[in-house]
Design an enzyme around this catalytic site. Structure first.
Site, PDB file in Angstrom:
ATOM      1  N   VAL A 103       0.865  -1.181   0.000  1.00  0.00           N
ATOM      2  CA  VAL A 103       0.000   0.000   0.000  1.00  0.00           C
ATOM      3  C   VAL A 103       0.896   1.224   0.000  1.00  0.00           C
ATOM      4  CG1 VAL A 103      -1.772   1.295   1.251  1.00  0.00           C
ATOM      5  CG2 VAL A 103      -1.817  -1.205   1.266  1.00  0.00           C
ATOM      6  N   CYS A 104       0.516   2.221  -0.770  1.00  0.00           N
ATOM      7  CA  CYS A 104       1.219   3.499  -0.810  1.00  0.00           C
ATOM      8  C   CYS A 104       2.686   3.280  -1.215  1.00  0.00           C
ATOM      9  CB  CYS A 104       1.084   4.192   0.547  1.00  0.00           C
ATOM     10  SG  CYS A 104       1.416   5.966   0.551  1.00  0.00           S
ATOM     11  N   THR A 105       3.625   3.920  -0.524  1.00  0.00           N
ATOM     12  CA  THR A 105       5.040   3.803  -0.906  1.00  0.00           C
ATOM     13  C   THR A 105       5.670   2.492  -0.465  1.00  0.00           C
ATOM     14  OG1 THR A 105       5.630   5.072   1.075  1.00  0.00           O
ATOM     15  CG2 THR A 105       5.437   6.285  -1.008  1.00  0.00           C
TER      16      THR A 105
END
Length: 234
Positions: A103-105
């Protein structure tokens, strides 16, 4: 009804964005047969970027075979890109997983471990371009699936991502039931949650405020890319 046990590991690390982890954990915890492991090097509490402490349940060393591994993002991801213990754990656990996710970075951490080379993936909008440095193909979508890699975009997309994982493992009906239990029916008060919909002036000012941090993240990504290149050449 008996359900197959599904072992899911979510990686903790200092200064992670807690919703990157707790959003998916809430979804996964409602999935039939879920066995959730919050993973870190030790059993000591881990502090998120906003000060919330989360207690690991399993260390890397004691982690069982997993069906799903998930790496969240957050400011601490920059240091994690150079953390060989974590990267080696991901390389070790990934081959036995049905799904390798982020998720995300967190996708940049997967990339630093060499697990996104040749795969389509997404990331937070501010840093999605950095995926290409790690051999991945950046895709501007909220959830991206490429074979057994599944990545979610920024922070709140973790819930969409996790529901997609549940649908993949148990089917649409189970995923829809989980969504209904959570009353996940987003109706944001503003249409500014993406560079595609936010006013351009707001996007530009946000980029300016984040610029120095994004530069530090890029430097870490470039170091990871150099290591991957050396490993490929060896």
């Amino acid at each position: 009804m008996n359900h197959e046990k599904i072992r899911i590991g979510l990686v903790l690390f200092p200064r992670l964005t807690q919703l990157d982890l707790t959003g998916p954990a809430e979804v996964f915890g409602r999935m039939p047969g879920a066995e959730i492991h919050l993973l870190w090097k030790t059993n000591e509490p881990v502090s998120s970027d906003r000060g919330l402490s989360i207690l690991p349940t399993t260390t890397f060393m004691d982690c069982p075979k997993l069906d799903v591994i998930c790496v969240p993002g957050g400011p601490g991801q920059v240091a994690l890109m150079d953390d060989e213990v974590t990267l080696q754990f991901l390389r070790h656990i990934a081959p036995g997983c049905r799904l390798i996710t982020s998720v995300c970075t967190g996708s940049l951490v997967l990339g630093a471990a060499g697990l996104l080379t040749g795969y389509r993936a997404t990331c937070h909008w501010s840093s999605i371009d950095q995926l290409s440095l790690l051999g991945a193909e950046p895709v501007h979508e909220r959830v991206v699936r490429d074979r057994n890699r599944m990545t979610g975009a920024g922070v709140t997309s973790g819930i969409d991502f996790a529901l997609t994982v549940v649908g993949d493992l148990w089917g649409d009906e189970v995923a829809q039931e989980v969504q209904l239990q959570m009353e996940y029916d987003p109706e944001p008060p503003y249409q500014s949650g993406s560079p595609r919909t936010a006013p351009s002036a707001l996007v530009n000012s946000s980029r300016e405020k984040m610029a120095s941090f994004i530069d530090r993240r890029r430097i870490a990504t470039e170091r990871a890319a150099e290591r991957l290149a050396k490993q490929s050449a060896a």
